[in-house]
Write a protein that holds these residues in place. Structure first.
Motif, mmCIF file in Angstrom:
data_model
loop_
_atom_site.group_PDB
_atom_site.id
_atom_site.type_symbol
_atom_site.label_atom_id
_atom_site.label_comp_id
_atom_site.label_asym_id
_atom_site.label_seq_id
_atom_site.Cartn_x
_atom_site.Cartn_y
_atom_site.Cartn_z
ATOM 1 N N ALA A 52 0.916 -1.104 -0.222
ATOM 2 C CA ALA A 52 -0.030 0.015 0.080
ATOM 3 C C ALA A 52 0.866 1.114 -0.200
ATOM 4 O O ALA A 52 0.683 2.247 -0.627
ATOM 5 N N TRP A 53 1.907 1.253 0.592
ATOM 6 C CA TRP A 53 2.809 2.545 0.875
ATOM 7 C C TRP A 53 3.505 2.515 -0.631
ATOM 8 O O TRP A 53 3.580 3.943 -1.088
ATOM 9 N N ALA A 54 3.804 1.669 -1.000
ATOM 10 C CA ALA A 54 4.285 1.586 -2.682
ATOM 11 C C ALA A 54 3.501 2.215 -3.678
ATOM 12 O O ALA A 54 3.787 3.095 -4.544
ATOM 13 N N ASP A 55 2.095 1.661 -3.394
ATOM 14 C CA ASP A 55 1.018 2.504 -4.389
ATOM 15 C C ASP A 55 0.900 3.822 -4.353
ATOM 16 O O ASP A 55 0.879 4.768 -5.270
ATOM 17 N N GLY A 56 0.945 4.282 -2.960
ATOM 18 C CA GLY A 56 1.040 5.827 -2.679
ATOM 19 C C GLY A 56 2.439 6.535 -3.256
ATOM 20 O O GLY A 56 2.085 7.632 -3.798
ATOM 21 N N TRP A 57 3.427 6.094 -3.001
ATOM 22 C CA TRP A 57 4.736 6.362 -3.267
ATOM 23 C C TRP A 57 4.725 6.604 -4.746
ATOM 24 O O TRP A 57 4.946 7.737 -5.398
ATOM 25 N N PHE A 58 4.687 5.505 -5.847
ATOM 26 C CA PHE A 58 4.481 5.628 -6.881
ATOM 27 C C PHE A 58 3.738 6.610 -7.538
ATOM 28 O O PHE A 58 4.141 7.311 -8.514
ATOM 29 N N LEU A 59 2.618 6.747 -7.149
ATOM 30 C CA LEU A 59 1.641 7.640 -7.453
ATOM 31 C C LEU A 59 1.952 9.141 -7.459
ATOM 32 O O LEU A 59 1.712 9.915 -8.308
ATOM 33 N N VAL A 61 4.751 10.348 -6.856
ATOM 34 C CA VAL A 61 6.258 10.908 -7.460
ATOM 35 C C VAL A 61 6.363 10.777 -9.222
ATOM 36 O O VAL A 61 7.037 10.991 -9.724
ATOM 37 N N GLY A 62 5.152 10.226 -9.608
ATOM 38 C CA GLY A 62 4.832 10.370 -10.977
ATOM 39 C C GLY A 62 5.344 9.241 -11.671
ATOM 40 O O GLY A 62 5.682 9.134 -12.924
ATOM 41 N N MET A 63 5.696 7.962 -10.970
ATOM 42 C CA MET A 63 6.354 6.798 -11.640
ATOM 43 C C MET A 63 4.837 5.906 -11.961
ATOM 44 O O MET A 63 4.309 5.412 -11.040
ATOM 45 N N ARG A 64 4.862 5.432 -13.141
ATOM 46 C CA ARG A 64 3.769 4.437 -13.493
ATOM 47 C C ARG A 64 4.282 3.171 -13.596
ATOM 48 O O ARG A 64 4.815 2.527 -14.490
ATOM 49 N N SER A 65 3.905 2.598 -12.545
ATOM 50 C CA SER A 65 4.382 0.924 -12.415
ATOM 51 C C SER A 65 3.192 0.090 -13.033
ATOM 52 O O SER A 65 2.144 0.475 -13.011
ATOM 53 N N LYS A 66 3.690 -0.842 -13.763
ATOM 54 C CA LYS A 66 2.762 -1.610 -14.662
ATOM 55 C C LYS A 66 3.325 -2.857 -14.626
ATOM 56 O O LYS A 66 4.563 -3.399 -14.838
ATOM 57 N N SER A 88 19.273 -1.458 -9.624
ATOM 58 C CA SER A 88 18.923 -0.098 -9.205
ATOM 59 C C SER A 88 18.142 -0.188 -7.817
ATOM 60 O O SER A 88 17.783 -1.353 -7.577
ATOM 61 N N TYR A 89 18.441 0.499 -6.815
ATOM 62 C CA TYR A 89 17.667 0.668 -5.802
ATOM 63 C C TYR A 89 16.184 0.406 -5.897
ATOM 64 O O TYR A 89 15.659 0.570 -4.906
ATOM 65 N N MET A 90 15.656 1.184 -6.934
ATOM 66 C CA MET A 90 14.331 1.083 -7.176
ATOM 67 C C MET A 90 13.895 -0.487 -7.588
ATOM 68 O O MET A 90 12.506 -0.721 -7.419
ATOM 69 N N ASP A 91 14.745 -1.417 -7.611
ATOM 70 C CA ASP A 91 14.097 -2.866 -7.490
ATOM 71 C C ASP A 91 13.657 -3.225 -6.540
ATOM 72 O O ASP A 91 12.614 -4.056 -6.390
ATOM 73 N N VAL A 92 13.893 -2.448 -5.198
ATOM 74 C CA VAL A 92 13.438 -3.128 -4.112
ATOM 75 C C VAL A 92 11.816 -2.665 -3.959
ATOM 76 O O VAL A 92 11.103 -3.445 -3.640
ATOM 77 N N PRO A 93 11.387 -1.321 -4.005
ATOM 78 C CA PRO A 93 10.102 -1.002 -3.874
ATOM 79 C C PRO A 93 9.289 -1.789 -5.187
ATOM 80 O O PRO A 93 8.022 -1.959 -4.794
ATOM 81 N N VAL A 96 7.583 -4.979 -3.813
ATOM 82 C CA VAL A 96 6.143 -4.849 -3.005
ATOM 83 C C VAL A 96 5.238 -4.516 -4.096
ATOM 84 O O VAL A 96 4.065 -4.450 -3.669
ATOM 85 N N LYS A 97 5.544 -3.564 -5.130
ATOM 86 C CA LYS A 97 4.285 -2.886 -5.838
ATOM 87 C C LYS A 97 3.965 -4.172 -6.927
ATOM 88 O O LYS A 97 2.585 -4.145 -7.017
ATOM 89 N N ALA A 98 4.832 -4.856 -7.290
ATOM 90 C CA ALA A 98 4.518 -5.908 -8.457
ATOM 91 C C ALA A 98 3.909 -7.120 -7.669
ATOM 92 O O ALA A 98 3.123 -7.763 -8.616
ATOM 93 N N ILE A 99 4.386 -7.791 -6.668
ATOM 94 C CA ILE A 99 3.933 -9.037 -6.207
ATOM 95 C C ILE A 99 3.088 -8.987 -5.069
ATOM 96 O O ILE A 99 3.537 -8.429 -4.172
ATOM 97 N N ARG A 100 1.950 -9.242 -5.446
ATOM 98 C CA ARG A 100 0.879 -9.205 -4.462
ATOM 99 C C ARG A 100 0.645 -10.395 -3.717
ATOM 100 O O ARG A 100 -0.713 -11.017 -3.908
ATOM 101 N N GLN A 101 1.562 -11.092 -3.080
ATOM 102 C CA GLN A 101 1.066 -12.539 -2.350
ATOM 103 C C GLN A 101 2.271 -12.590 -1.436
ATOM 104 O O GLN A 101 3.351 -11.666 -1.261
#
Length: 249
Positions: A52-59, A61-66, A88-93, A96-101
């Motif tokens: 949930a934190w990642a959802d808010g952060w990506f939104l 800061v203007g990063m479109r996660s898909k 990249s350090y972006m791999d870590v967020p 949790v953004k992409a894998i929902r289990q």
């Protein structure tokens, strides 16, 4: 003009980091609350909070996660050993953004020392100090224990950032040995955009834009033995390298 663009990028990067910290402060009380449920149940709840934190952060800061799935995987309720490229350090967020289990990632022990983030990290990851053979052995046993409890695991088989200029650098054996020993299928994921959103050598290189997670075809390991490890590792490497090259073309 270049100086102006650099100044804008630095300001944007500071904004990204500020939002990161502020959202972390928002979710931290909830993390403390659910941590009383222990490493398994509490850890699973903390992972959902981090998503949930990642959802808010990506939104913000203007990063479109898909998420892009080449197949139907990952299947709800199924267990996997997820493996991904690491650049990249972006791999870590993105995890949790992409894998929902329910998931536990194998990560660097040093990150536990980071204020606030280190507390979340302790529950959402299994720490490893690669310089310590006993610690590496302990982390492998922890990963196997997690799998027995119905929780998937996530491993960067390259170990550290890939700075070679090639799509991937050489893989370690760990993820593939665990997959064979526990008979857990491997699900490769590639993060083709994270290095564009944040380069590994500059914390002030954040940029807005797309940030994709592309799930590749599941790699079954049923019936494989230790003798098959080199072939399994090569097969997964080739699959991921091909996908990364196709994305780059």
């Amino acid at each position: 003009m270049n100086i102006l663009l650099k100044c804008i990028q630095v300001i944007y990067s500071m904004y990204v980091m500020l939002v990161f910290i502020l959202l972390l402060l928002v979710v931290f009380p909830f993390v403390l609350l659910v941590s009383v449920f222990g490493k398994i149940k509490g850890g699973n709840m903390i992972y959902r909070i981090c998503s949930a934190w990642a959802d808010g952060w990506f939104l913000l800061v203007g990063m479109r996660s898909k998420k892009i799935k080449k197949t139907a995987a990952p299947q709800p309720g199924a267990q996997y050993i997820f493996v991904a490229n690491h650049i990249s350090y972006m791999d870590v967020p993105m995890i949790v953004k992409a894998i929902r289990q329910p998931l536990r990632a194998l990560g660097k022990a040093a990150l536990v020392k980071v204020p606030l983030f280190g507390f979340l990290y302790r529950y959402g990851a299994i720490m490893v100090d690669r310089s310590n053979p006993e610690n590496r052995k302990k982390s492998v046993q922890q990963l196997k224990s997690v799998l027995k409890k119905g929780i998937s695991v996530f491993i960067f088989p390259e170990g550290t950032f890939n700075t070679t200029g090639q799509p991937l650098k050489e893989f370690y054996d760990g993820a593939f040995r665990i997959a064979i020993e526990t008979q857990t299928p491997i699900l490769p994921v590639i993060f083709p955009d994270t290095v564009k959103r944040l380069h590994y050598n500059n914390i002030f290189s954040f940029t807005p834009g797309k940030c994709r997670a592309i799930f590749l075809e599941e790699v079954p390991v049923k019936g494989l033995t230790a003798d098959d490890l080199p072939l399994l590792k090569t097969a997964v490497f080739n699959k991921m390298e091909t996908a990364l090259r196709e994305i780059a073309d």
